[in-house]
Write a protein that holds these residues in place. Structure first.
Motif, PDB file in Angstrom:
ATOM      1  N   ILE A 372      87.157  99.065   8.719  1.00 51.90           N
ATOM      2  CA  ILE A 372      86.034  99.934   8.403  1.00 51.90           C
ATOM      3  C   ILE A 372      85.814 100.926   9.548  1.00 51.90           C
ATOM      4  O   ILE A 372      86.005 100.586  10.718  1.00 51.90           O
ATOM      5  CB  ILE A 372      84.763  99.089   8.136  1.00 51.90           C
ATOM      6  N   PRO A 373      85.451 102.171   9.262  1.00 51.29           N
ATOM      7  CA  PRO A 373      85.235 103.161  10.333  1.00 51.29           C
ATOM      8  C   PRO A 373      84.196 102.684  11.346  1.00 51.29           C
ATOM      9  O   PRO A 373      83.146 102.142  10.978  1.00 51.29           O
ATOM     10  CB  PRO A 373      84.731 104.394   9.576  1.00 51.29           C
ATOM     11  N   GLY A 374      84.494 102.877  12.611  1.00 53.29           N
ATOM     12  CA  GLY A 374      83.576 102.493  13.679  1.00 53.29           C
ATOM     13  C   GLY A 374      83.734 101.074  14.165  1.00 53.29           C
ATOM     14  O   GLY A 374      83.062 100.661  15.111  1.00 53.29           O
ATOM     15  N   ALA A 375      84.629 100.310  13.530  1.00 47.14           N
ATOM     16  CA  ALA A 375      84.823  98.916  13.947  1.00 47.14           C
ATOM     17  C   ALA A 375      85.484  98.860  15.329  1.00 47.14           C
ATOM     18  O   ALA A 375      86.363  99.659  15.642  1.00 47.14           O
ATOM     19  CB  ALA A 375      85.682  98.177  12.935  1.00 47.14           C
ATOM     20  N   ARG A 376      85.055  97.909  16.129  1.00 49.74           N
ATOM     21  CA  ARG A 376      85.656  97.719  17.438  1.00 49.74           C
ATOM     22  C   ARG A 376      85.515  96.257  17.852  1.00 49.74           C
ATOM     23  O   ARG A 376      84.754  95.496  17.259  1.00 49.74           O
ATOM     24  CB  ARG A 376      85.009  98.627  18.489  1.00 49.74           C
ATOM     25  N   LYS A 377      86.249  95.866  18.869  1.00 50.98           N
ATOM     26  CA  LYS A 377      86.237  94.470  19.299  1.00 50.98           C
ATOM     27  C   LYS A 377      84.879  94.085  19.877  1.00 50.98           C
ATOM     28  O   LYS A 377      84.194  94.909  20.491  1.00 50.98           O
ATOM     29  CB  LYS A 377      87.332  94.221  20.330  1.00 50.98           C
ATOM     30  N   GLN A 378      84.541  92.838  19.668  1.00 45.66           N
ATOM     31  CA  GLN A 378      83.309  92.288  20.232  1.00 45.66           C
ATOM     32  C   GLN A 378      83.638  90.938  20.883  1.00 45.66           C
ATOM     33  O   GLN A 378      84.216  90.064  20.248  1.00 45.66           O
ATOM     34  CB  GLN A 378      82.255  92.103  19.144  1.00 45.66           C
ATOM     35  N   PHE A 379      83.270  90.822  22.144  1.00 43.36           N
ATOM     36  CA  PHE A 379      83.535  89.596  22.910  1.00 43.36           C
ATOM     37  C   PHE A 379      82.207  88.924  23.226  1.00 43.36           C
ATOM     38  O   PHE A 379      81.260  89.565  23.694  1.00 43.36           O
ATOM     39  CB  PHE A 379      84.275  89.938  24.206  1.00 43.36           C
ATOM     40  N   VAL A 380      82.132  87.620  22.963  1.00 40.09           N
ATOM     41  CA  VAL A 380      80.924  86.854  23.270  1.00 40.09           C
ATOM     42  C   VAL A 380      81.301  85.637  24.112  1.00 40.09           C
ATOM     43  O   VAL A 380      82.265  84.930  23.793  1.00 40.09           O
ATOM     44  CB  VAL A 380      80.199  86.389  21.992  1.00 40.09           C
ATOM     45  N   LYS A 381      80.541  85.414  25.155  1.00 47.25           N
ATOM     46  CA  LYS A 381      80.721  84.238  25.999  1.00 47.25           C
ATOM     47  C   LYS A 381      79.375  83.532  26.112  1.00 47.25           C
ATOM     48  O   LYS A 381      78.353  84.153  26.431  1.00 47.25           O
ATOM     49  CB  LYS A 381      81.202  84.649  27.397  1.00 47.25           C
ATOM     50  N   LEU A 382      79.361  82.234  25.832  1.00 51.10           N
ATOM     51  CA  LEU A 382      78.138  81.439  25.955  1.00 51.10           C
ATOM     52  C   LEU A 382      78.343  80.321  26.971  1.00 51.10           C
ATOM     53  O   LEU A 382      79.427  79.739  27.054  1.00 51.10           O
ATOM     54  CB  LEU A 382      77.747  80.825  24.603  1.00 51.10           C
ATOM     55  N   ILE A 383      77.300  80.035  27.720  1.00 51.04           N
ATOM     56  CA  ILE A 383      77.300  78.944  28.697  1.00 51.04           C
ATOM     57  C   ILE A 383      76.246  77.939  28.256  1.00 51.04           C
ATOM     58  O   ILE A 383      75.083  78.313  28.034  1.00 51.04           O
ATOM     59  CB  ILE A 383      77.003  79.447  30.122  1.00 51.04           C
ATOM     60  N   ALA A 384      76.635  76.678  28.089  1.00 56.43           N
ATOM     61  CA  ALA A 384      75.707  75.657  27.595  1.00 56.43           C
ATOM     62  C   ALA A 384      75.756  74.413  28.466  1.00 56.43           C
ATOM     63  O   ALA A 384      76.766  74.123  29.119  1.00 56.43           O
ATOM     64  CB  ALA A 384      76.046  75.291  26.147  1.00 56.43           C
ATOM     65  N   MET A 385      74.659  73.654  28.463  1.00 60.46           N
ATOM     66  CA  MET A 385      74.606  72.379  29.167  1.00 60.46           C
ATOM     67  C   MET A 385      75.519  71.371  28.461  1.00 60.46           C
ATOM     68  O   MET A 385      75.517  71.282  27.232  1.00 60.46           O
ATOM     69  CB  MET A 385      73.176  71.841  29.170  1.00 60.46           C
ATOM     70  N   ARG A 386      76.306  70.647  29.239  1.00 62.24           N
ATOM     71  CA  ARG A 386      77.227  69.683  28.632  1.00 62.24           C
ATOM     72  C   ARG A 386      76.455  68.565  27.919  1.00 62.24           C
ATOM     73  O   ARG A 386      76.841  68.122  26.847  1.00 62.24           O
ATOM     74  CB  ARG A 386      78.132  69.076  29.705  1.00 62.24           C
ATOM     75  N   HIS A 387      75.365  68.118  28.507  1.00 56.03           N
ATOM     76  CA  HIS A 387      74.589  67.038  27.911  1.00 56.03           C
ATOM     77  C   HIS A 387      73.347  67.639  27.245  1.00 56.03           C
ATOM     78  O   HIS A 387      72.385  67.999  27.912  1.00 56.03           O
ATOM     79  CB  HIS A 387      74.182  66.022  28.973  1.00 56.03           C
ATOM     80  N   GLY A 388      73.384  67.782  25.948  1.00 52.84           N
ATOM     81  CA  GLY A 388      72.268  68.366  25.202  1.00 52.84           C
ATOM     82  C   GLY A 388      72.619  69.665  24.532  1.00 52.84           C
ATOM     83  O   GLY A 388      72.045  70.007  23.501  1.00 52.84           O
ATOM     84  N   GLY A 389      73.555  70.413  25.102  1.00 52.50           N
ATOM     85  CA  GLY A 389      74.040  71.626  24.456  1.00 52.50           C
ATOM     86  C   GLY A 389      73.126  72.833  24.549  1.00 52.50           C
ATOM     87  O   GLY A 389      73.393  73.860  23.901  1.00 52.50           O
ATOM     88  N   GLN A 390      72.046  72.773  25.349  1.00 49.56           N
ATOM     89  CA  GLN A 390      71.169  73.939  25.457  1.00 49.56           C
ATOM     90  C   GLN A 390      71.915  75.120  26.058  1.00 49.56           C
ATOM     91  O   GLN A 390      72.625  74.983  27.055  1.00 49.56           O
ATOM     92  CB  GLN A 390      69.932  73.629  26.325  1.00 49.56           C
ATOM     93  N   ILE A 391      71.735  76.273  25.457  1.00 47.85           N
ATOM     94  CA  ILE A 391      72.389  77.483  25.939  1.00 47.85           C
ATOM     95  C   ILE A 391      71.576  78.049  27.102  1.00 47.85           C
ATOM     96  O   ILE A 391      70.366  78.259  26.990  1.00 47.85           O
ATOM     97  CB  ILE A 391      72.521  78.511  24.808  1.00 47.85           C
ATOM     98  N   ILE A 392      72.248  78.295  28.227  1.00 50.30           N
ATOM     99  CA  ILE A 392      71.558  78.806  29.407  1.00 50.30           C
ATOM    100  C   ILE A 392      72.079  80.176  29.847  1.00 50.30           C
ATOM    101  O   ILE A 392      71.559  80.758  30.801  1.00 50.30           O
ATOM    102  CB  ILE A 392      71.665  77.828  30.589  1.00 50.30           C
ATOM    103  N   GLY A 393      73.089  80.700  29.150  1.00 47.11           N
ATOM    104  CA  GLY A 393      73.610  82.009  29.517  1.00 47.11           C
ATOM    105  C   GLY A 393      74.510  82.577  28.453  1.00 47.11           C
ATOM    106  O   GLY A 393      75.075  81.835  27.632  1.00 47.11           O
ATOM    107  N   GLY A 394      74.643  83.893  28.453  1.00 42.11           N
ATOM    108  CA  GLY A 394      75.535  84.542  27.500  1.00 42.11           C
ATOM    109  C   GLY A 394      75.898  85.941  27.951  1.00 42.11           C
ATOM    110  O   GLY A 394      75.130  86.599  28.663  1.00 42.11           O
TER     111      GLY A 394
END
Length: 456
Positions: A372-394
């Motif tokens: 589709i016109p205007g499409a481009r790559k998108q990169f996502v990085k998430l940082i989560a706590m190992r115990h509990g899985g809470q996301i603390i960064g992105g």
């Protein structure tokens, strides 16, 4: 001396002061609000770098509107508060004695320059990025016919100013003490991408080195070059010290207000000082990190505005149980037409703080299908706590939508949501506006983390 009285006195007309005043008037409409600001024309701080290139072109296009405050009946004085008598609840400004009931410090920040370079500020051609139209215009006018520009500092302001000057065809070099640019907001693999794009925009980056001397070769008080710790000499007609900011707390200190870490005014979660009739918001206040609860140096207009809303609604009573639980370092910028956005802790910061984390990354497309016109790559990085899985960064790299997506990540962090909630998050998708629902990068990065936790 003319006597003026008000219920709420706000010192400072930046984002924190303006939002504090408006919020106070919304919550307490019968109270008289007075804002004292130093500048007649208030610049939008985050837009200042774009004055120096083709994006805005001049500071006349970078003006914060005060229309809303005026329409609400908020009064304003252009001037400087010289002194405050806390015991009498009186402030002195331009031959005016202003009596108040509640006081909000929103005095912002001033440029920080390392002591080894401060003496060079007297040289012609050496500038800081002050949040002041007069100083911005002076730098812009001086640099117009100069070709060689050296910027000291590889944070957001330094990088954005560098790219804007390069867009005018100038020879621009950024000198940073870190290996890669934007180190405090992005992990190295993301910083490398931003650095490559900055280079493509015509900016040279000298990393892992620092300026130790600003050279006046002709002894005429005009800058000619900089010397780096490595011994390298770089010619320079204009030097911009974009080396950060420090809280502007001189007035507060004279008034006997207690300071916290890094020189900011100490406040509780409702932005109150030890004297509960006095509040402090914005860059002049002391901040703590949302994740680690350690003192934070992060200064952002968005954080300042949030603090202003909290203070403005808590002046006479605590109306909302939730206070300000800490600063989520949330950033976004454009580097050569690519958006870079970050919220919370980076992987490198989390590991340095001894936080047990799991990282998930996903690269996809920001539109669907990819053709589709205007499409481009998108990169996502998430940082989560190992115990509990809470996301603390992105971190997100991609099109302009990254600037709004990172706000969603910030909300996820502040709400203590975990990867499992993000995995089941219901999202609106549309081919011309978003990634596909089957491979939405933000969701898929959380899936990667869940698999890592399950497989260990």
């Amino acid at each position: 001396m003319r006597k003026i009285s008000c219920d709420v006195l706000v010192i400072g007309g930046g984002p924190a002061g303006g939002v504090s005043a408006v919020t106070a008037k919304m919550n307490y409409p019968n109270k008289k609000i007075l804002v004292v600001r130093e500048n007649e024309i208030q610049l939008v701080p985050c837009a200042i770098p774009y004055v120096f290139g083709e994006t805005l072109g001049c500071s006349d296009n970078d003006v914060a509107s005060c229309a809303m405050a005026e329409e609400m009946g908020i009064s304003a004085i252009v001037g400087t508060i010289e002194d405050i008598d806390v015991s009498r609840k009186v402030a002195y400004c331009c031959a005016n004695e202003i009596s108040y009931d509640k006081l909000i410090f929103a005095t912002g920040s001033v440029p920080f320059v390392h002591r080894s370079l401060r003496h060079s500020l007297v040289l012609e051609g050496v500038f800081t990025i002050a949040k002041n139209k007069e100083f911005v215009d002076k730098l812009d006018a001086y640099a117009k016919d100069k070709q060689d520009v050296v910027i000291v500092g590889s944070g957001f302001i330094g990088v954005e100013v560098a790219i804007e000057f390069a867009s005018r065809g100038k020879n621009v070099t950024v000198v940073g003490g870190s290996k890669h640019i934007l180190q405090n907001a992005f992990d190295s693999e993301v910083g490398v991408q931003a650095e490559e794009l900055m280079n493509e925009a015509g900016v040279t980056y000298v990393g892992s080195d620092r300026v130790v001397e600003i050279i006046d070769k002709n002894d005429d008080n005009v800058v000619n070059a900089v010397k780096l710790k490595s011994g390298k000499i770089i010619d320079a007609q204009v030097i911009i010290l974009a080396t950060g900011y420090k809280p502007n707390t001189e007035l507060a200190q004279r008034a006997g207000i207690s300071l916290g870490h890094y020189g900011g005014i100490w406040v509780d979660e409702y932005m109150r000082t030890e004297n509960h009739d006095i509040f402090a918001v914005g860059d002049c206040s002391s901040r703590r990190d949302f994740i680690t609860k350690e003192p934070s140096k992060v200064m952002l207009a968005s954080t300042s505005a949030a603090e202003g809303r909290i203070a403005g609604s808590s002046l006479y009573e605590i109306r909302y149980l939730k206070g300000f639980s800490g600063t989520i370092a949330i950033f976004s910028t454009m580097v050569n037409k690519t958006a870079f956005a970050s919220a919370g802790a980076t992987e490198e910061q989390a590991k340095a703080a001894n936080i047990d984390i799991v990282v998930g990354t996903f690269s996809g497309m920001n539109r669907h299908p990819a053709t589709i016109p205007g499409a481009r790559k998108q990169f996502v990085k998430l940082i989560a706590m190992r115990h509990g899985g809470q996301i603390i960064g992105g971190q997100i790299v991609g099109g302009e939508e990254a600037g709004e997506m990172i706000n969603l990540v910030g909300l996820i962090i502040e709400s203590h949501h975990d990867i499992y909630k993000v995995m089941s998050m219901q999202i609106a998708t549309q081919p011309m506006m978003t990634a596909a629902p089957t491979s939405y990068p933000l969701v898929m990065a959380s899936v990667v983390i869940a698999q890592k936790i399950q497989n260990k």
